[in-house]
Design an enzyme around this catalytic site. Structure first.
Site, PDB file in Angstrom:
ATOM      1  N   ARG A 199     -26.438  65.781   2.588  1.00  0.00           N
ATOM      2  CA  ARG A 199     -25.380  65.078   3.079  1.00  0.00           C
ATOM      3  C   ARG A 199     -25.534  63.902   2.759  1.00  0.00           C
ATOM      4  O   ARG A 199     -24.742  62.400   3.342  1.00  0.00           O
ATOM      5  CB  ARG A 199     -25.953  65.023   4.286  1.00  0.00           C
ATOM      6  CG  ARG A 199     -25.910  66.847   5.358  1.00  0.00           C
ATOM      7  CD  ARG A 199     -26.448  66.782   6.474  1.00  0.00           C
ATOM      8  NE  ARG A 199     -24.629  66.293   7.293  1.00  0.00           N
ATOM      9  CZ  ARG A 199     -23.977  66.839   7.866  1.00  0.00           C
ATOM     10  NH1 ARG A 199     -23.591  67.872   7.291  1.00  0.00           N
ATOM     11  NH2 ARG A 199     -23.515  65.800   8.680  1.00  0.00           N
ATOM     12  N   LYS A 201     -13.600  68.863 -10.321  1.00  0.00           N
ATOM     13  CA  LYS A 201     -15.140  69.253 -10.336  1.00  0.00           C
ATOM     14  C   LYS A 201     -15.937  68.426 -11.447  1.00  0.00           C
ATOM     15  O   LYS A 201     -17.154  67.899 -11.542  1.00  0.00           O
ATOM     16  CB  LYS A 201     -15.333  70.335 -10.829  1.00  0.00           C
ATOM     17  CG  LYS A 201     -16.381  71.597 -10.531  1.00  0.00           C
ATOM     18  CD  LYS A 201     -16.034  71.515  -9.258  1.00  0.00           C
ATOM     19  CE  LYS A 201     -15.839  70.888  -7.691  1.00  0.00           C
ATOM     20  NZ  LYS A 201     -15.229  70.811  -6.641  1.00  0.00           N
ATOM     21  N   GLU A 225     -16.439  64.399 -10.661  1.00  0.00           N
ATOM     22  CA  GLU A 225     -17.625  64.674 -10.071  1.00  0.00           C
ATOM     23  C   GLU A 225     -18.570  64.344 -10.087  1.00  0.00           C
ATOM     24  O   GLU A 225     -19.857  63.092 -10.064  1.00  0.00           O
ATOM     25  CB  GLU A 225     -17.625  65.766  -8.760  1.00  0.00           C
ATOM     26  CG  GLU A 225     -16.641  65.365  -7.578  1.00  0.00           C
ATOM     27  CD  GLU A 225     -16.476  66.275  -6.710  1.00  0.00           C
ATOM     28  OE1 GLU A 225     -16.516  67.540  -6.592  1.00  0.00           O
ATOM     29  OE2 GLU A 225     -17.062  66.340  -5.487  1.00  0.00           O
ATOM     30  N   ASN A 258     -25.947  59.213  12.411  1.00  0.00           N
ATOM     31  CA  ASN A 258     -25.159  59.956  11.804  1.00  0.00           C
ATOM     32  C   ASN A 258     -23.720  59.262  12.276  1.00  0.00           C
ATOM     33  O   ASN A 258     -23.406  59.689  13.573  1.00  0.00           O
ATOM     34  CB  ASN A 258     -25.048  61.398  11.790  1.00  0.00           C
ATOM     35  CG  ASN A 258     -24.196  61.468  11.023  1.00  0.00           C
ATOM     36  OD1 ASN A 258     -23.460  60.862   9.913  1.00  0.00           O
ATOM     37  ND2 ASN A 258     -23.759  62.822  11.277  1.00  0.00           N
ATOM     38  N   GLY A 259     -22.780  58.778  11.548  1.00  0.00           N
ATOM     39  CA  GLY A 259     -21.430  57.754  11.931  1.00  0.00           C
ATOM     40  C   GLY A 259     -21.159  56.826  11.697  1.00  0.00           C
ATOM     41  O   GLY A 259     -21.980  55.990  11.307  1.00  0.00           O
ATOM     42  N   TRP A 308     -26.299  57.822   3.586  1.00  0.00           N
ATOM     43  CA  TRP A 308     -24.936  58.245   2.941  1.00  0.00           C
ATOM     44  C   TRP A 308     -24.683  56.605   3.492  1.00  0.00           C
ATOM     45  O   TRP A 308     -24.099  56.229   4.674  1.00  0.00           O
ATOM     46  CB  TRP A 308     -24.237  58.719   2.669  1.00  0.00           C
ATOM     47  CG  TRP A 308     -23.508  58.389   2.214  1.00  0.00           C
ATOM     48  CD1 TRP A 308     -22.813  59.417   0.971  1.00  0.00           C
ATOM     49  CD2 TRP A 308     -22.066  58.342   2.101  1.00  0.00           C
ATOM     50  NE1 TRP A 308     -21.889  58.916   0.327  1.00  0.00           N
ATOM     51  CE2 TRP A 308     -20.996  58.232   1.157  1.00  0.00           C
ATOM     52  CE3 TRP A 308     -21.207  57.764   3.474  1.00  0.00           C
ATOM     53  CZ2 TRP A 308     -19.537  57.883   0.528  1.00  0.00           C
ATOM     54  CZ3 TRP A 308     -19.706  57.275   3.220  1.00  0.00           C
ATOM     55  CH2 TRP A 308     -18.888  57.129   2.303  1.00  0.00           C
ATOM     56  N   LYS A 337     -21.041  65.282   0.933  1.00  0.00           N
ATOM     57  CA  LYS A 337     -21.089  67.229   1.423  1.00  0.00           C
ATOM     58  C   LYS A 337     -20.117  66.781   1.877  1.00  0.00           C
ATOM     59  O   LYS A 337     -18.928  67.232   2.133  1.00  0.00           O
ATOM     60  CB  LYS A 337     -21.938  67.580   0.524  1.00  0.00           C
ATOM     61  CG  LYS A 337     -21.094  68.894   1.191  1.00  0.00           C
ATOM     62  CD  LYS A 337     -21.985  70.417   0.330  1.00  0.00           C
ATOM     63  CE  LYS A 337     -21.380  72.089  -0.166  1.00  0.00           C
ATOM     64  NZ  LYS A 337     -20.100  70.982  -0.743  1.00  0.00           N
ATOM     65  N   HIS A 347       5.990  63.624 -18.762  1.00  0.00           N
ATOM     66  CA  HIS A 347       6.936  62.187 -18.455  1.00  0.00           C
ATOM     67  C   HIS A 347       5.943  61.247 -18.240  1.00  0.00           C
ATOM     68  O   HIS A 347       6.172  60.520 -17.135  1.00  0.00           O
ATOM     69  CB  HIS A 347       7.363  62.787 -16.421  1.00  0.00           C
ATOM     70  CG  HIS A 347       8.289  63.810 -17.366  1.00  0.00           C
ATOM     71  ND1 HIS A 347       9.482  63.249 -17.221  1.00  0.00           N
ATOM     72  CD2 HIS A 347       8.293  64.954 -16.580  1.00  0.00           C
ATOM     73  CE1 HIS A 347      10.199  64.808 -17.157  1.00  0.00           C
ATOM     74  NE2 HIS A 347       9.514  65.603 -16.747  1.00  0.00           N
ATOM     75  N   GLU A 392      -8.223  71.355  -9.620  1.00  0.00           N
ATOM     76  CA  GLU A 392      -9.493  71.148  -9.006  1.00  0.00           C
ATOM     77  C   GLU A 392     -10.393  71.612 -10.887  1.00  0.00           C
ATOM     78  O   GLU A 392     -11.401  70.406  -9.907  1.00  0.00           O
ATOM     79  CB  GLU A 392     -10.121  72.863  -8.472  1.00  0.00           C
ATOM     80  CG  GLU A 392     -11.164  72.878  -7.676  1.00  0.00           C
ATOM     81  CD  GLU A 392     -11.979  71.541  -7.204  1.00  0.00           C
ATOM     82  OE1 GLU A 392     -11.129  71.297  -6.342  1.00  0.00           O
ATOM     83  OE2 GLU A 392     -12.528  72.620  -6.870  1.00  0.00           O
ATOM     84  N   CYS A 451     -24.659  61.151   6.915  1.00  0.00           N
ATOM     85  CA  CYS A 451     -26.109  61.240   7.147  1.00  0.00           C
ATOM     86  C   CYS A 451     -26.560  62.394   7.030  1.00  0.00           C
ATOM     87  O   CYS A 451     -25.576  63.498   8.013  1.00  0.00           O
ATOM     88  CB  CYS A 451     -26.660  59.899   7.802  1.00  0.00           C
ATOM     89  SG  CYS A 451     -25.937  58.621   6.853  1.00  0.00           S
TER      90      CYS A 451
HETATM   91  C1  F6R Z   1     -15.803  68.856  -4.055  1.00  0.00           C
HETATM   92  C2  F6R Z   1     -15.965  68.205  -2.414  1.00  0.00           C
HETATM   93  C3  F6R Z   1     -15.009  67.352  -1.811  1.00  0.00           C
HETATM   94  C4  F6R Z   1     -14.727  68.634  -0.416  1.00  0.00           C
HETATM   95  C5  F6R Z   1     -13.841  67.289   0.570  1.00  0.00           C
HETATM   96  C6  F6R Z   1     -14.079  68.168   1.557  1.00  0.00           C
HETATM   97  O1  F6R Z   1     -16.088  69.336  -5.017  1.00  0.00           O
HETATM   98  O2  F6R Z   1     -16.779  68.713  -2.103  1.00  0.00           O
HETATM   99  O3  F6R Z   1     -14.015  66.518  -2.597  1.00  0.00           O
HETATM  100  O4  F6R Z   1     -14.021  69.759  -0.389  1.00  0.00           O
HETATM  101  O5  F6R Z   1     -14.765  66.460   0.423  1.00  0.00           O
HETATM  102  O6  F6R Z   1     -14.648  68.327   2.633  1.00  0.00           O
HETATM  103  P1  F6R Z   1     -14.287  69.428   3.377  1.00  0.00           P
HETATM  104  O7  F6R Z   1     -13.972  71.124   3.106  1.00  0.00           O
HETATM  105  O8  F6R Z   1     -15.828  69.697   4.073  1.00  0.00           O
HETATM  106  O9  F6R Z   1     -13.405  69.210   4.141  1.00  0.00           O
END
Ligand code: F6R
Length: 606
Positions: free
Chosen positions: A28, A483, A486, A109-110, A83, A601, A502, A479, A2
């Protein structure tokens, strides 16, 4: 998770500041949003507005003159963008929450771990709850303390003393011109303006108004007072603590879209600049040396990386670099690390985390530290929890990243990992140093010439996408798939190219494009080309990401080109192509690119 904002300022400006801050914090969480304002009038009251949905839903009821919820004016206020963890995104579960008598409003938040027992006791004592959240217990705990004669600050402290878990909590009281806040395992930063003061989960919330910040630590309390920008930070006993005032190194414009349609696209295009920032002053090309005074004492003989998501992919890349330099190294998913901690010995444990607040990564690092490990944080966010908890910190200096899907921070993580290995375990690798020097301009060339949009258009209807690569390009493939899934909500998987045969090859059909990352002309590229032939033989369309040095193009339906460079920097260039591919596919599908469904995020719960 949040986002929280709080402000003490002018009555005619506070609401605008809160709404502006929530807009900057929406990355967030964006399930619901709300604000609460209070003024100092004797017998004063709280005005609260909150709505399920993205911030626009709240905007539509906040018109600066009043709402059905009451007149929204006041010199002090708090806001929240959510969130969801406890209870679905509804108006009732949106923050702020108030007590039975509407004397206090809080945002949280938490996670409050002991909320159920507290709620049972409070309900038994006659308190009426209006939401399903864990957070609401705080308002009733405060109310109970107020009923016993405590002051607002005393009641706030009494409530915080009863809760367990991770939290940043901020509160305003009817008739009190102050904002109170406390933190434990959750981000909180204080902003000091000329005539207003702020608290927030992250600096972009108030950066437009000030660049002076203070970072409270876990267990500390903040009080912002009206009249002359008064603020204090104190410990649990109320003892005032002297804090350093820092200056933010980036501008307010860095948190805007700069004319791009989405933050993600802007951040992809920002990579030449963010990479330059990462490298600036750290590469002595003439001397063939890397200057990183902050980690000078490090001399790792073995390394463990812990990380999540995109950062885990950077960790895989990092472990491969250390191993190539003869140093045993392994990358672990942070959430799994704690379930079966490997022997640590003399290993340096490196936490890779853009936000510096990811709960899984923080837990893994704490576990390692508890077992005597030396720890290094590789992070983007100055003053973040990881930066404060680890003995050593290397900042990736990518600047604020707002799009929920990481892009420029991945590139900067890879660049910073190169700096790290060059500075600690590699003896003057001039080829890599030269490639790093050129990296910002080669990334620019990829951005200028990419055909990813056209290729994405051709496959926007595919049922599933597979990404393959070997060596460093395996992390790029993982990655690329992350991407795509997501932001497009389409099924995508990354595989080590050699693993396809495999099992996963059974999934490959004419409907499943295979994106093969094959750079260089060495053995890895040749073997990847072999794997490409296998999928081509089964009718799968092939998109090759290549520098043209292997003959992968012969088997590819489309090519995403990158300039020739060192294999380590080629991985960065290839990932830029895959970011663009994911972005344009998501744009074709009309997805919510900056705020993908169900995600946030900064993931501050385990
Ligand atoms: C993917 C993404 C997430 C973060 C993950 C870790 O685009 O952003 O997979 O990489 O939640 O976040 P951090 O790097 O902030 O620990």
């Amino acid at each position: 998770m949040c986002g929280i904002i709080g402000c003490v300022g002018r009555p005619d400006e506070t609401l605008d500041v809160l709404m502006h801050g929530l807009g900057k914090l929406e990355y967030r969480g964006y399930d619901s949003a709300g604000v609460a304002l209070a003024d100092g009038d004797v017998g004063g009251r709280l005005a609260v507005a909150k709505r399920a949905g993205e911030l626009d839903a709240l905007r539509s009821v906040v018109d600066h003159t009043g709402t059905a919820d009451g007149d929204l004016e006041g010199s002090v206020g708090i806001g929240h963008t959510r969130w969801s963890t406890h209870g679905p995104p509804t108006d009732a579960n949106a923050h702020p929450h108030t007590d039975c008598g509407s004397r206090v409003a809080i945002v949280h938040n938490g996670i409050i771990e002991n909320f159920q027992g507290l709620r049972d006791d409070l309900e038994a004592a006659g308190h009426e709850f209006t939401s399903e959240t864990d957070s609401e217990v705080v308002t009733h705990l405060i109310e109970a303390a107020l009923d016993e004669g405590a002051s607002p600050e005393g009641a706030f402290r009494a409530a915080i003393a009863r809760i367990e878990g991770s939290y940043t909590i901020a509160a305003v009281f009817a008739g009190t011109e102050a904002v109170f806040a406390a933190r434990n395992d959750s981000p909180l930063v204080l902003g000091l303006g000329e005539s207003a003061t702020y608290i927030a989960s992250d600096i972009p919330a108030f950066r437009e108004f000030t660049d002076r910040v203070v970072y409270p630590d876990d267990g500390e309390f903040v009080r912002l007072d009206a009249g002359g920008g008064g603020w204090t930070v104190s410990d649990a006993d109320g003892e005032e603590i002297t804090k350093e005032i820092d200056t933010v190194a980036w501008d307010a414009e860095d948190t805007g879209k700069s004319g791009f349609e989405h933050f993600m696209l802007k951040e992809i295009h920002e990579q030449p600049r963010s990479l330059r920032q990462c490298l600036r002053g750290r590469v002595d090309e003439l001397g063939g040396r890397i200057e990183l005074p902050e980690i000078e004492e490090l001399d790792p003989t073995a390394v463990q990386f812990v990380a999540a998501g995109t950062s885990y992919h950077a960790a895989l890349y990092g472990a491969a670099l250390f191993r190539a330099a003869g140093v045993p190294a392994q990358a672990f998913l942070a959430s799994e690390y704690v379930t079966s901690v490997p022997p640590i010995g003399d290993d340096l444990v490196i936490g890779v985390t853009q936000s510096g607040e990811t709960a899984d990564t923080l837990s893994a690092l704490r576990e390692a530290r508890g077992r005597g490990a030396e720890t290094l944080a590789l992070t983007n966010v100055v003053g973040s929890t990881v930066a404060r908890e680890c003995e050593h910190v290397l900042y990736i200096r990518a600047g604020p990243e707002i799009g929920v899907a990481a892009s420029k921070t991945f590139a900067s993580q890879l660049a910073a990992i190169n700096l790290l290995t060059l500075a600690t375990v590699e003896d003057g690798n001039r080829e890599v140093i030269a490639a790093l020097r050129d990296l910002p301009s080669t990334v620019q060339a990829v951005l200028d010439e990419s055909t990813a949009e056209t290729v994405a258009d051709a496959y926007a209807d595919a049922g599933a996408y597979f990404f393959i690569g070997r060596g460093l390009n395996f992390s790029v493939a993982l990655e690329g798939a992350l991407k795509l899934k997501e932001i497009t909500y389409r099924h995508a998987e990354g595989f080590a190219a050699g693993e396809l045969k495999h099992g996963p090859l059974a999934l490959v059909t004419q409907e499943t494009p295979v994106i093969a990352v094959a750079t260089g002309d060495g053995e890895l590229a040749r073997k990847t080309v072999g794997n490409v032939k296998e999928v081509e033989a089964r009718g799968a369309p092939v998109i090759a990401v290549t520098d043209g040095r292997s003959d992968v193009e012969r088997y590819a339906d489309h090519v995403l080109s990158v300039p020739e460079t060192h294999p380590r920097t080629a991985a960065v260039l290839a990932s830029v192509q895959l970011q663009l591919f994911a972005y344009h596919t998501a744009a074709d599908l009309g997805r919510s690119i900056d705020k993908p469904r169900n995600l946030a995020k900064s993931v501050t719960v385990e």
